[in-house]
Design an enzyme around this catalytic site. Structure first.
Site, PDB file in Angstrom:
ATOM      1  N   SER A 137      -9.540  -5.828  -0.488  1.00  8.80           N
ATOM      2  CA  SER A 137      -8.264  -6.055  -1.178  1.00  8.80           C
ATOM      3  C   SER A 137      -8.433  -7.016  -2.340  1.00  8.80           C
ATOM      4  O   SER A 137      -9.291  -7.918  -2.308  1.00  8.80           O
ATOM      5  CB  SER A 137      -7.282  -6.655  -0.172  1.00  8.80           C
ATOM      6  OG  SER A 137      -6.169  -7.210  -0.835  1.00  8.80           O
ATOM      7  N   TYR A 164      -5.034 -13.071   6.885  1.00 11.66           N
ATOM      8  CA  TYR A 164      -5.265 -11.670   6.516  1.00 11.66           C
ATOM      9  C   TYR A 164      -6.324 -11.590   5.407  1.00 11.66           C
ATOM     10  O   TYR A 164      -7.309 -10.856   5.511  1.00 11.66           O
ATOM     11  CB  TYR A 164      -3.950 -11.030   6.043  1.00 11.66           C
ATOM     12  CG  TYR A 164      -4.148  -9.823   5.160  1.00 11.66           C
ATOM     13  CD1 TYR A 164      -4.506  -8.594   5.712  1.00 11.66           C
ATOM     14  CD2 TYR A 164      -4.022  -9.909   3.767  1.00 11.66           C
ATOM     15  CE1 TYR A 164      -4.730  -7.496   4.889  1.00 11.66           C
ATOM     16  CE2 TYR A 164      -4.241  -8.815   2.956  1.00 11.66           C
ATOM     17  CZ  TYR A 164      -4.588  -7.610   3.524  1.00 11.66           C
ATOM     18  OH  TYR A 164      -4.821  -6.538   2.709  1.00 11.66           O
ATOM     19  N   LYS A 208     -10.470 -10.124   5.184  1.00 15.70           N
ATOM     20  CA  LYS A 208     -11.067  -9.220   4.193  1.00 15.70           C
ATOM     21  C   LYS A 208     -12.328  -9.843   3.597  1.00 15.70           C
ATOM     22  O   LYS A 208     -13.357  -9.180   3.456  1.00 15.70           O
ATOM     23  CB  LYS A 208     -10.059  -8.900   3.073  1.00 15.70           C
ATOM     24  CG  LYS A 208      -8.857  -8.098   3.527  1.00 15.70           C
ATOM     25  CD  LYS A 208      -9.256  -6.708   4.013  1.00 15.70           C
ATOM     26  CE  LYS A 208      -8.081  -5.898   4.511  1.00 15.70           C
ATOM     27  NZ  LYS A 208      -8.477  -4.684   5.251  1.00 15.70           N
ATOM     28  N   ASN A 210       7.692  -5.676   3.779  1.00 22.81           N
ATOM     29  CA  ASN A 210       7.205  -6.854   3.077  1.00 22.81           C
ATOM     30  C   ASN A 210       6.905  -6.526   1.624  1.00 22.81           C
ATOM     31  O   ASN A 210       7.007  -7.373   0.752  1.00 22.81           O
ATOM     32  CB  ASN A 210       5.891  -7.352   3.704  1.00 22.81           C
ATOM     33  CG  ASN A 210       6.107  -7.872   5.101  1.00 22.81           C
ATOM     34  OD1 ASN A 210       6.950  -8.726   5.311  1.00 22.81           O
ATOM     35  ND2 ASN A 210       5.361  -7.347   6.059  1.00 22.81           N
TER      36      ASN A 210
HETATM   37  C1  UD1 Z   1       0.171  -8.235  -0.700  1.00 23.57           C
HETATM   38  C2  UD1 Z   1      -1.134  -8.909  -0.411  1.00 23.57           C
HETATM   39  C3  UD1 Z   1      -2.246  -7.923  -0.577  1.00 23.57           C
HETATM   40  C4  UD1 Z   1      -2.013  -6.730   0.311  1.00 23.57           C
HETATM   41  C5  UD1 Z   1      -0.698  -6.104  -0.068  1.00 23.57           C
HETATM   42  C6  UD1 Z   1      -0.398  -4.919   0.822  1.00 23.57           C
HETATM   43  C7  UD1 Z   1      -1.767 -11.200  -1.011  1.00 23.57           C
HETATM   44  C8  UD1 Z   1      -1.722 -12.253  -2.059  1.00 23.57           C
HETATM   45  N1  UD1 Z   1      -1.250 -10.022  -1.338  1.00 23.57           N
HETATM   46  O1  UD1 Z   1       0.168  -7.972  -2.126  1.00 23.57           O
HETATM   47  O2  UD1 Z   1      -3.467  -8.488  -0.263  1.00 23.57           O
HETATM   48  O3  UD1 Z   1      -3.060  -5.824   0.166  1.00 23.57           O
HETATM   49  O4  UD1 Z   1       0.327  -7.073   0.057  1.00 23.57           O
HETATM   50  O5  UD1 Z   1       0.043  -5.290   2.085  1.00 23.57           O
HETATM   51  O6  UD1 Z   1      -2.236 -11.434   0.049  1.00 23.57           O
HETATM   52  N2  UD1 Z   1       8.276  -8.765  -4.439  1.00 23.57           N
HETATM   53  C9  UD1 Z   1       9.632  -9.014  -4.708  1.00 23.57           C
HETATM   54  N3  UD1 Z   1      10.536  -8.669  -3.760  1.00 23.57           N
HETATM   55  C10 UD1 Z   1      10.190  -8.100  -2.565  1.00 23.57           C
HETATM   56  C11 UD1 Z   1       8.823  -7.844  -2.312  1.00 23.57           C
HETATM   57  C12 UD1 Z   1       7.894  -8.208  -3.265  1.00 23.57           C
HETATM   58  O7  UD1 Z   1       9.976  -9.530  -5.766  1.00 23.57           O
HETATM   59  O8  UD1 Z   1      11.068  -7.830  -1.742  1.00 23.57           O
HETATM   60  C13 UD1 Z   1       7.278  -9.106  -5.466  1.00 23.57           C
HETATM   61  C14 UD1 Z   1       6.240 -10.118  -5.020  1.00 23.57           C
HETATM   62  O9  UD1 Z   1       6.672 -11.416  -5.288  1.00 23.57           O
HETATM   63  C15 UD1 Z   1       5.042  -9.689  -5.880  1.00 23.57           C
HETATM   64  C16 UD1 Z   1       5.226  -8.187  -6.067  1.00 23.57           C
HETATM   65  O10 UD1 Z   1       6.583  -7.930  -5.766  1.00 23.57           O
HETATM   66  O11 UD1 Z   1       5.123 -10.306  -7.130  1.00 23.57           O
HETATM   67  C17 UD1 Z   1       4.344  -7.365  -5.148  1.00 23.57           C
HETATM   68  O12 UD1 Z   1       4.514  -7.808  -3.803  1.00 23.57           O
HETATM   69  P1  UD1 Z   1       3.927  -7.004  -2.563  1.00 23.57           P
HETATM   70  O13 UD1 Z   1       4.273  -5.564  -2.682  1.00 23.57           O
HETATM   71  O14 UD1 Z   1       4.335  -7.725  -1.326  1.00 23.57           O
HETATM   72  O15 UD1 Z   1       2.343  -7.101  -2.767  1.00 23.57           O
HETATM   73  P2  UD1 Z   1       1.410  -8.381  -3.010  1.00 23.57           P
HETATM   74  O16 UD1 Z   1       2.020  -9.612  -2.505  1.00 23.57           O
HETATM   75  O17 UD1 Z   1       0.957  -8.337  -4.432  1.00 23.57           O
END
Ligand code: UD1
Length: 342
Positions: free
Chosen positions: A127, A152, A156, A201
């Site tokens: 990842s 997590y 990795k 999430n």
């Molecule tokens: C996370 C993990 C990544 C993992 C991936 C899939 C970290 C840092 N990141 O990625 O390793 O492979 O999940 O499970 O460990 N966001 C919102 N609102 C929401 C949800 C998300 O604004 O309700 C934003 C977050 O702040 C982020 C972006 O959307 O900026 C992407 O978030 P997300 O889809 O959760 O992925 P990552 O956090 O990038």
């Protein structure tokens, strides 16, 4: 040994099921092992409908070495793609032992059995989380990894290191770690896709569930980051493009083309997209309005991360093909299909 045989652990899950479809399309014979801890049998039906082939399926937990041994005893394959793992960042912070036990034990069982049964090739699901809050963007495979910010992420990093050491010590084994950026979307047939349990999430499932009326409002976590529009930047990679990367990685090992016994590739698009841009892209692609608000930053989020994909482009001959709006249409089509079934 059956060069066309591939064992896919976690093959009923989101990335696993899409990869199985691409493997079958490329002529591979697939054996899936999954314990349905974060998936269900509907993905197996979806695979069968899309490909016209029902892959062999064994319900087992990769932490159960004897159950996994049965699979190595009974089926002939030269390659393994190891997806089976827990992936919720927040849960890993709350329950680290659960994550270390599951993600590392299952991985060790797989590589030890590969050694014992002389199965040479493994692709490991890594990842972009291994880069943490990188100082220089985009990240290349040579960008130094930062200390993991969650158990997590640590699993990795640790599994990458374990794989490197094991293949270096055994000249029969070869490994490729694929560092995924943010996988999104679904198969264009809408027969398989992401099925998050409970409150999602990740951003795209939260968006599609909000559009479907399952969630009231999307929270955008932070608009005060040092980025052009204040929201975080990520590299969103289409799930089918990501699945294809596994097929080319397996081809490379099966055809004996890998020069090193252990190789690492970034799998992303190479383009940063902000949360606001993603939301707007979703609205445009699907011609609808999303209910959203700006909320506080989420603990642990990095400001920006996107991939330099030169290595994957040049060495694997792989690049992302689908554009973001097409991908976001598949995400919405899948969500609509899931709701229809319920
Ligand atoms: C996370 C993990 C990544 C993992 C991936 C899939 C970290 C840092 N990141 O990625 O390793 O492979 O999940 O499970 O460990 N966001 C919102 N609102 C929401 C949800 C998300 O604004 O309700 C934003 C977050 O702040 C982020 C972006 O959307 O900026 C992407 O978030 P997300 O889809 O959760 O992925 P990552 O956090 O990038």
């Amino acid at each position: 040994m059956n060069k066309k045989g591939v064992l896919v652990t976690g093959g009923a899950g989101y990335i696993g099921s899409h990869t199985v479809v691409e493997l079958i399309g490329a002529g591979y014979e697939v054996v899936i092992v999954d314990n349905f801890s974060n998936s269900d049998a509907s993905s197996l039906d979806g695979i069968a409908k899309i490909t016209g082939t029902k892959p062999i399926f064994v319900e087992a937990d990769c932490c159960d070495k004897e159950a996994l041994r049965e699979v190595f005893e009974h089926y002939d394959f030269s390659s393994v793609i190891h997806f089976a793992a827990y992936k919720a960042v927040g849960e890993s912070v709350a329950e680290p032992a659960k994550y270390y036990r599951n993600n590392l034990l299952s991985f060790l069982n797989v590589v030890e059995l590969m050694k014992e049964y002389h199965r040479p090739n493994i692709v490991f699901s890594s990842s972009a989380t291994v880069y943490g809050d990188a100082e220089v963007l985009p990240v290349t495979e040579l960008t130094p990894r930062k200390p993991a910010t969650s158990p997590y992420g640590n699993t990795k990093q640790m599994a990458e290191d374990i794989l490197r050491d094991i293949v270096s010590a055994n000249n029969e084994l070869r490994g490729i770690a694929l560092r995924y950026f943010n996988p999104i979307g679904a198969h264009p047939s809408a027969l398989i896709g992401e099925l998050p349990r409970g409150v999602p999430n990740n951003l795209v499932p939260y968006i599609t569930q909000t559009a479907a009326g399952v969630r009231e409002c999307l929270s955008i976590f932070g608009d005060d980051y040092p980025t052009p529009d204040g929201s975080c930047l990520r590299d969103y990679i289409d799930i089918v493009d990501l699945a294809r990367a596994h097929v080319v990685a397996i081809n490379r090992m099966v055809e004996g083309k890998s020069e090193e016994c252990y190789e690492v590739f970034n799998i992303g698009t190479g383009s940063p997209v902000s949360v606001f841009e993603l939301v707007q892209g979703f609205e445009r692609a699907n011609n609808l309005k999303l209910n959203y608000k700006v909320a506080a930053r989420r603990a642990g989020d990095v400001t920006a991360v996107w991939a330099d994909t030169t290595r994957a482009n040049e060495i694997l001959g792989w690049c992302a093909e689908r554009n973001l709006e097409d991908t976001l249409r598949t995400a919405w089509a899948w969500e609509c299909n899931v709701r229809k079934e319920k």
